[in-house]
Structures are given as C-alpha cells and as structure tokens.
Scaffold this motif. Structure first.
Motif, mmCIF file in Angstrom:
data_model
loop_
_atom_site.group_PDB
_atom_site.id
_atom_site.type_symbol
_atom_site.label_atom_id
_atom_site.label_comp_id
_atom_site.label_asym_id
_atom_site.label_seq_id
_atom_site.Cartn_x
_atom_site.Cartn_y
_atom_site.Cartn_z
ATOM 1 N N VAL A 1 0.866 -1.179 0.000
ATOM 2 C CA VAL A 1 0.000 0.000 0.000
ATOM 3 C C VAL A 1 0.901 1.227 0.000
ATOM 4 O O VAL A 1 1.853 1.309 0.783
ATOM 5 N N VAL A 2 0.615 2.189 -0.880
ATOM 6 C CA VAL A 2 1.449 3.376 -1.051
ATOM 7 C C VAL A 2 0.579 4.614 -0.858
ATOM 8 O O VAL A 2 -0.596 4.628 -1.246
ATOM 9 N N ILE A 3 1.156 5.664 -0.272
ATOM 10 C CA ILE A 3 0.444 6.910 -0.060
ATOM 11 C C ILE A 3 1.444 8.053 -0.117
ATOM 12 O O ILE A 3 2.640 7.856 0.130
ATOM 13 N N SER A 4 0.984 9.259 -0.464
ATOM 14 C CA SER A 4 1.897 10.398 -0.556
ATOM 15 C C SER A 4 1.187 11.669 -0.124
ATOM 16 O O SER A 4 -0.049 11.747 -0.108
ATOM 17 N N THR A 5 1.986 12.686 0.203
ATOM 18 C CA THR A 5 1.456 14.001 0.577
ATOM 19 C C THR A 5 2.536 15.044 0.392
ATOM 20 O O THR A 5 3.716 14.712 0.200
ATOM 21 N N GLN A 6 2.154 16.331 0.449
ATOM 22 C CA GLN A 6 3.150 17.402 0.438
ATOM 23 C C GLN A 6 3.995 17.303 1.708
ATOM 24 O O GLN A 6 3.504 16.900 2.767
ATOM 25 N N GLU A 7 5.256 17.703 1.610
ATOM 26 C CA GLU A 7 6.194 17.497 2.718
ATOM 27 C C GLU A 7 5.782 18.235 3.988
ATOM 28 O O GLU A 7 6.114 17.801 5.092
ATOM 29 N N HIS A 8 5.036 19.325 3.856
ATOM 30 C CA HIS A 8 4.664 20.101 5.041
ATOM 31 C C HIS A 8 3.578 19.428 5.874
ATOM 32 O O HIS A 8 3.352 19.807 7.020
#
Length: 288
Positions: free
Chosen positions: A237-244
């Motif tokens: 399972v993969v997820i991402s977001t802005q670094e802040h």
C-alpha cells in the motif's frame, strides 16, 4: 529508449487542468533512477504548453539551478511529495470499534462534498503558481473524488448512533451536509480514494472531515484500504502528501508505513505570463 531503460521524457497535455485554469497545462514526470537533465530540458523546449508541471526524483536536487537558466520558461518551485509504503498485512490495525464501519462509497455528489470539506485548507502544489486559482484546484480534487466513487475506487468510514452524533463543536453546515450524506447509513467521518496498479494499491486522496479529526479514527480508514489491498492480492500500500503535512505522516508512521522516496515539483511557466497585465491571479492565502 533512454539510457535508463525507459522512454525519453516528454510533456503530456493535461486537458482537464487546462480547462480548469484557463491556460494550457502539460505534465512531465521523470521516472525514478533517471539522472540525465538534458532530455528533460529538450522535452520542456518542445512543449507549447503555458505551464509544464515537472516532477522529478528528489535526489536530483541540483536540477533546479539549471532550470533557472532556461530562457523560455520561469521555474516556480512547488514543494515536494513524500511517499510512504506499507507491506500489505503488516499494518498496526486498530481494534474494531462499536458504531464504526467502512464500506464502498459510490455516490459522486457525496464524495465531492466530502473532499470539499477535507481538503479546503490543504496546501497543494498548485498554490505555488499565481496563474492557478485555489478554488479551481479544489474543484479538481472534487471531480477526482467523484470519478473514483463512480468507478468503485472510493471507501468511506461511517459512524452510527451515539458515535455518529458526537460531532465536534464548531462543525460547519458544509461539514454536516457531507457527513450525513450516506443515504441513511449514518454519518460519514472520512474518505479514501484508491488506484489499483498490479501488486500495489495506492491511496490517492484520504482524510477525515474536520469535525472527526483528533479522535484517533483515521487508522480505521487505513485499515479499510489495507483490507482492500489484501483482498485483491496486492503486496504493498502506497500513499503520498506534500512534505509540510507532517500531522498525517505521523499517523502513517503509527500505523506502520515507512518513508519510501520523494519527488520534487516545479512549475515551468512560459516567460512573460507571470507579468501579463490582466492575467487572473490566485486569491491570496489567508493568514493564521
């Protein structure tokens, strides 16, 4: 083919973004392991788009200085995406909680309304570009979620009875409308849209409605996605977001996700557009 076994990078037109923002937009994504900037710059020069949303592996951090010397475009640094991954089946799953359940959400309007409340204050990469209106960017997220619901790629966390009625003080009418649009199934507390790509399931949009945050419920939504991945035999399972967005990254770490890699985003804007008189500007960000 490129030296790295992948096709040479090229900018692909993005009709939806072009229509949404009133200028031509293209996207150019450099694959992991691709270390040569020259073909990327050639692809930028070949594109006639007003804005090319360029994404490349964060380890190529030195590229930005070279992009500054591009005579035809102005680079706007738009932050970085951090990716986290979890081997399916190894999540720190929360114990079942009475009154909570997850299920597919198939209603377009409900998914769109939920995203409007969940991501209203999210600082995505569009915010770096004065040519892009913030309201139009949020409308894109809403459209994205609506399409995912229609395609059976959207999960929601519902609360029934006393749990559903326990709303945080200060919830807005929009929160209430989104939270109760479950067709009699209870209050919707959170949503996740996913994409299934071979051995992995990627979470595209995920979050809790404002009134449900800070109650330790987000992990139940992650468990639902992990269950879906296991059900289709996915390994990751993969997820991402802005670094802040550190708050959600702490929640991922608690669940068992680990940092995977990072991608830098740069908007390559055709020279002259940023100073064109009369060009619509993105509303200024609110203070505080």
């Amino acid at each position: 083919m490129g030296r790295h076994g992948a096709a040479e990078p090229r900018a692909e037109a993005s009709p939806l973004e072009s229509a949404r923002f009133g200028c031509s937009v293209a996207r150019l994504t450099v694959p992991p392991g691709y270390g040569s900037l020259a073909p990327v710059r050639e692809a930028l020069r070949a594109s006639d788009a007003d804005v090319v949303v360029l994404r490349y592996p964060a380890e190529n951090v030195g590229w930005f200085a070279h992009l500054l010397s591009d005579d035809g475009r102005v680079p706007l640094f738009a932050g970085s995406l951090v990716y986290w991954s979890l081997p399916a089946g190894l999540g720190r799953r929360p114990a079942p909680q009475a009154g909570l359940r997850t299920a597919a959400l198939e209603d377009r309007e409900t998914a769109s309304a939920l995203v409007a409340g969940i991501f209203a204050e999210y600082g995505n990469h569009y915010a770096a570009n004065p040519l892009f209106d913030g309201a139009a960017a949020l409308a894109g997220y809403r459209q994205w979620a609506a399409g995912s619901a229609e395609q059976g790629r959207c999960l929601a966390l519902w609360a029934d009875g006393a749990c559903g009625a326990d709303r945080a003080v200060g919830a807005t009418p929009a929160d209430a409308a989104a939270g109760t649009a479950g067709g009699g199934r209870g209050e919707i507390l959170g949503l996740a849209t996913v994409a299934d790509d071979g051995p992995r399931t990627e979470i595209l949009l995920a979050g809790m409605v404002p009134a449900a945050r800070g109650r330790g419920l987000y992990a139940h939504l992650l468990r639902a996605v992990e269950d879906r991945a296991l059900g289709r035999g996915a390994a990751e399972v993969v997820i991402s977001t802005q670094e802040h967005n550190t708050r959600v990254q702490r929640a991922w770490a608690r669940y068992g996700f680990r940092p995977s890699h990072a991608v830098l985003t740069v908007h390559m804007v055709r020279s002259g557009l940023l100073s064109t008189p009369g060009r619509p500007q993105r509303p200024a960000a609110r203070e505080g």
